[in-house]
Design a protein around this motif. Structure first.
Motif, short mmCIF file in Angstrom:
data_model
loop_
_atom_site.label_atom_id
_atom_site.label_comp_id
_atom_site.label_asym_id
_atom_site.label_seq_id
_atom_site.Cartn_x
_atom_site.Cartn_y
_atom_site.Cartn_z
N ILE A 53 -7.42 2.97 3.75
CA ILE A 53 -6.11 2.76 4.39
C ILE A 53 -5.52 4.10 4.79
CG2 ILE A 53 -3.74 2.02 3.96
CD1 ILE A 53 -4.86 -0.22 2.23
N CYS A 58 -8.63 0.47 8.12
CA CYS A 58 -8.15 -0.69 7.35
C CYS A 58 -9.18 -1.80 7.26
CB CYS A 58 -6.85 -1.23 7.97
SG CYS A 58 -5.52 0.00 7.97
N LYS A 70 -1.36 -9.06 -6.04
CA LYS A 70 -1.28 -7.84 -5.24
C LYS A 70 -2.54 -7.61 -4.41
CE LYS A 70 -2.88 -4.42 -8.62
NZ LYS A 70 -2.58 -3.13 -9.26
N LEU A 82 -2.19 -9.62 -1.29
CA LEU A 82 -1.22 -8.96 -0.42
C LEU A 82 -1.83 -7.75 0.27
CD1 LEU A 82 1.98 -9.17 -2.67
CD2 LEU A 82 1.52 -10.45 -0.57
N MET A 83 -2.68 -7.00 -0.47
CA MET A 83 -3.33 -5.83 0.14
C MET A 83 -4.28 -6.26 1.24
SD MET A 83 -2.02 -3.18 -1.23
CE MET A 83 -3.15 -1.98 -0.60
N ALA A 104 -3.96 -9.00 3.14
CA ALA A 104 -3.10 -9.40 4.27
C ALA A 104 -2.54 -8.19 4.99
CB ALA A 104 -1.98 -10.29 3.76
N SER A 105 -2.15 -7.17 4.21
CA SER A 105 -1.60 -5.96 4.82
C SER A 105 -2.65 -5.26 5.67
CB SER A 105 -1.10 -5.03 3.72
OG SER A 105 -0.65 -3.81 4.27
N CYS A 106 -3.89 -5.25 5.21
CA CYS A 106 -4.97 -4.61 5.99
C CYS A 106 -5.19 -5.37 7.30
CB CYS A 106 -6.25 -4.56 5.18
SG CYS A 106 -6.19 -3.40 3.79
N ARG A 164 -2.96 -7.06 8.94
CA ARG A 164 -1.82 -6.79 9.82
C ARG A 164 -1.94 -5.39 10.42
NH1 ARG A 164 2.92 -4.32 9.21
NH2 ARG A 164 2.60 -3.98 7.00
N ARG A 165 -2.37 -4.41 9.63
CA ARG A 165 -2.51 -3.04 10.14
C ARG A 165 -3.60 -2.94 11.21
NH1 ARG A 165 -0.67 1.32 6.58
NH2 ARG A 165 0.53 0.44 4.85
N TYR A 222 -4.06 -12.67 8.97
CA TYR A 222 -2.87 -12.21 8.24
C TYR A 222 -1.96 -13.39 7.90
CZ TYR A 222 1.90 -10.42 7.93
OH TYR A 222 3.20 -10.18 7.55
N TYR A 254 -0.97 -14.98 4.11
CA TYR A 254 0.41 -15.09 3.64
C TYR A 254 0.77 -16.53 3.31
CZ TYR A 254 2.43 -10.43 3.88
OH TYR A 254 2.78 -9.14 3.61
#
Length: 693
Positions: free
Chosen positions: A643, A648, A667, A670-671, A673-675, A677-678, A685, A689
């Motif tokens: 990251i 990502c 978590k 969530l990590m 999903a964040s990847c 989105r990035r 994503y 969620y």
């Protein structure tokens, strides 16, 4: 004529006249002496003083009237000629008497340097020093063929000696070079003899030595074809006596090359050329033949060789090999018989009672003190230890095979050993029986077997209690472990293993100071006890005495050079001492021993990360993940690294693996999903969620 007749008549008359003889005095003459030897009155002797100051009285040169005799200057006397004898003090005529002005030579002292014909101005010089130094010795002419041959022979002998000395210190390549040079010099020597016409005087012993040394050096350098060729040259030459024995060396080379049929052939050829007078050598060759048959898997042929040796000249090693062969073919009865033969082999050593001192005889005590640690006694001890090792190994090997159960087999071996000269091994065999129960995970039987030793002698009781303490410690029954550790220490306070067990039971109770005392006592009893030293280092580490702990592990590293555990502890201590560079170096040494240790790789990545070297940290973290992909800390670091470096999509796979390992941890999802989105992948994503919600 009338005068002559008158004289004759007077002589006849005198014959009839008998003179009165005075009674002889037997003590006469003892006080008489020749005045010539009176040195006290020489100062008052006018003639002597004049002779000293001048040439007065010098004798003229003397010439011998009668050559070859000692009386050349004395006239021949007859019955009619008057003689003038000069009597000595003992009535004997003096050899140096002067008659008619001529000096008689002093021949009686000629060896002292005197001469009968001294010339004017000559001096007394018995050693010939006035002639100057002796001429130098005539140097050898080194140009003659004989001298050249002698010099060359000496060079060849020197090269052979240098080659052997180089081999003795491990310089094998230098030894081979010297051997080759000796071979070249020896061939030049043979050519020189032939040119000088002395071909029949060739030194065969020197040629044999050169070839043998060259073959040995080839073999030492693992140049086996060259070594075999050199041996073959010696063996084929009929002029070398007893060269056939070198076929043993050739057979040894074939064994190293794993050409076992050829090795057997050459061993047997050597055996045929050795007479029965050399019994020991023949036995050794037959033993080699048996070992080669074992390597070939021909156990029946090996048994034939070993049985012959045991019938002719039994020894421990052959007896053990015979048991192995019977074990390989599964012959129970013959295994038993071979074991009985093994323990009955005479060692030919004296009893240990011989080295016990007595209080009465001081002279005998001095002799015993001198010989009890000499080389002969050390050899006897080593032989006995080797015999006990073979017997114990054979018993442990055949015990499960000779009976229906290994316990019955051990009992049979124990009974046989008790009736032999190795009676002290019986208890060790019973302890091995308990250890065998442990290997089979039958802890109850192991404990029961060891408990039978509680009433035995102190040494055996201590060993059994030590094992029981360790067993209870593994089962986390620390009270029982502590009890048997105390029992072992009571039976033998100098048993380092019992002291270590006692220290361990105290260590788990977090009484570190007391544990350290037990470990120190174990080290005092046995300074080479690595377990006590390692545990002492851990104890100091718990007590935060890091320098003392470091000292313990450095000493341990000097003993165990390749121990990864010791090196890892050193790295950890340097990290605690805030010396990351030293910690990194020790961890690299750990990886040189265990290349795939994921824990060491992860620790090394952590240290590089703390030093700010992200690329090296990533390399070691990734290697750790490759060998052990379930370490959450490593997975988290690698995901965060991708990251941070804007990769990502690569981070997603690590966080997805984390969700599989810890599915209840939100978590990680969530990590992931964040990847997504990035990286701009909105559909995955949104789905992630929605799952989280």
């Amino acid at each position: 004529m009338s005068v002559l007749l008158h004289n004759l008549s007077r002589e006849r008359e005198m014959e009839n006249v008998h003179l009165a003889v005075e009674e002889e005095d037997i003590y006469s003459g003892y006080n008489d002496y020749n005045p010539t030897f009176d040195s006290e009155e020489l100062e008052n002797d006018v003639g002597f003083q004049q002779a000293v100051r001048t040439s007065h009285g010098r004798r003229p040169p003397m010439t011998a009237k009668f050559p070859g005799t000692a009386i050349g200057a004395r006239p021949l006397a007859t019955a009619f000629g008057a003689r003038i004898p000069l009597a000595s003090s003992m009535g004997r005529p003096m050899t140096g008497a002067v008659q008619d002005g001529a000096a008689r030579p002093m021949t009686a002292v000629r060896a002292a340097g005197y001469t009968s014909s001294l010339t004017r101005g000559s001096t007394f010089d018995p050693l010939g020093q006035s002639k100057g130094p002796a001429p130098p010795l005539e140097g050898k002419n080194e140009d003659t063929p004989e001298e050249k041959i002698k010099i060359l022979e000496k060079k060849v002998n020197d090269l052979i000696e240098e080659s052997c000395m180089a081999q003795s210190i491990g310089a094998l390549q230098l030894a081979l070079e010297k051997a080759k040079e000796a071979g070249r010099k020896e061939r030049a020597l043979v050519r020189q003899r032939e040119q000088s016409g002395n071909a029949e005087h060739i030194n065969l012993d020197l040629t044999y030595s050169v070839l043998l040394n060259l073959a040995n050096q080839y073999a030492n350098n693992e140049m086996y074809p060259e070594a075999l060729n050199s041996y073959q040259v010696i063996v084929k030459n009929k002029m070398f006596s007893n060269a056939g024995r070198l076929k043993v060396n050739m057979a040894n080379i074939y064994v190293k090359q794993k050409s076992y049929p050829k090795a057997i052939k050459f061993y047997r050829m050597a055996l045929d050329q050795i007479s029965n007078a050399h019994k020991e050598l023949r036995i050794k060759i037959m033993q080699d033949i048996g070992v080669v048959f074992v390597r070939m898997g021909q156990y029946s042929d090996a048994i034939t060789s070993f049985e012959h040796i045991m019938s002719e000249s039994p020894n421990i090693k052959t007896g053990f090999n015979l048991i192995l062969c019977y074990y390989a073919i599964g012959d129970r009865e013959r295994m038993k018989k071979a074991f009985q033969k093994l323990i009955s082999v005479p060692l030919g050593i004296d009893d240990e009672d011989k080295y016990i001192q007595s209080n009465d005889d001081n002279d005998s005590n001095m002799v015993i003190e001198a010989i009890k640690n000499d080389k002969l006694h050390q050899m006897e001890r080593n032989l006995k230890v080797l015999a006990e090792k073979y017997i114990m190994t054979a018993a442990k090997l055949i015990a499960p095979a000779i009976e229906t159960s290994f316990a019955t087999g051990f009992d049979w071996c124990v009974d046989i050993v008790k009736s032999s000269q190795y009676i002290e091994l019986a208890n060790d065999l019973e302890i091995n029986k308990a250890i065998t129960y442990l290997r089979q995970k039958d802890f109850n039987q192991a404990v029961e077997t060891l408990k039978t030793f509680e009433k035995k002698d102190s040494r055996v009781k201590s060993a059994a209690a030590t094992n029981l303490s360790f067993l209870y410690f593994l089962e986390k029954d620390y009270d029982q472990a502590d009890r048997y550790a105390d029992l072992a220490m009571t039976a033998d306070r100098y048993n380092p293993a019992a002291l270590i067990n006692k220290g361990n039971t105290v260590f788990v109770k977090q009484d570190y100071e007391k544990a350290a005392e037990f470990y120190k006592e174990a080290l005092r009893n046995d300074s080479s006890c690595t377990e006590a030293l390692y545990n002492l280092g851990l104890t100091y580490k718990k007590l935060n005495r890091l320098d003392e702990a470091l000292d313990c592990f450095l000493k341990l590293h000097a003993i165990l050079r390749n121990s990864a555990q010791v090196m890892y502890q050193l790295a950890n201590l340097y990290e605690l001492l805030e010396d990351p560079q030293q910690a990194i170096e020790w961890l690299i040494q750990v990886l040189s021993v265990t290349h795939t240790d994921p824990q060491a790789l992860a620790k090394l990545g952590e240290l590089y990360d703390s030093e700010g070297d992200k690329s090296q940290a990533f390399q070691y973290y990734y290697e750790s993940f490759r060998y052990y992909p379930s370490n959450i800390d490593v997975i988290e670091w690698l995901g965060a690294y991708y990251i941070e470096t804007q990769f990502c999509e690569k981070a997603i796979q690590f966080f997805e693996r984390a969700t599989l390992i810890q599915p209840t941890q939100v978590k990680w999802q969530l990590m992931v999903a964040s990847c997504y989105r990035r990286s701009g992948k909105m559909f995955p994503y949104n789905s992630y969620y929605s799952k989280i919600a």
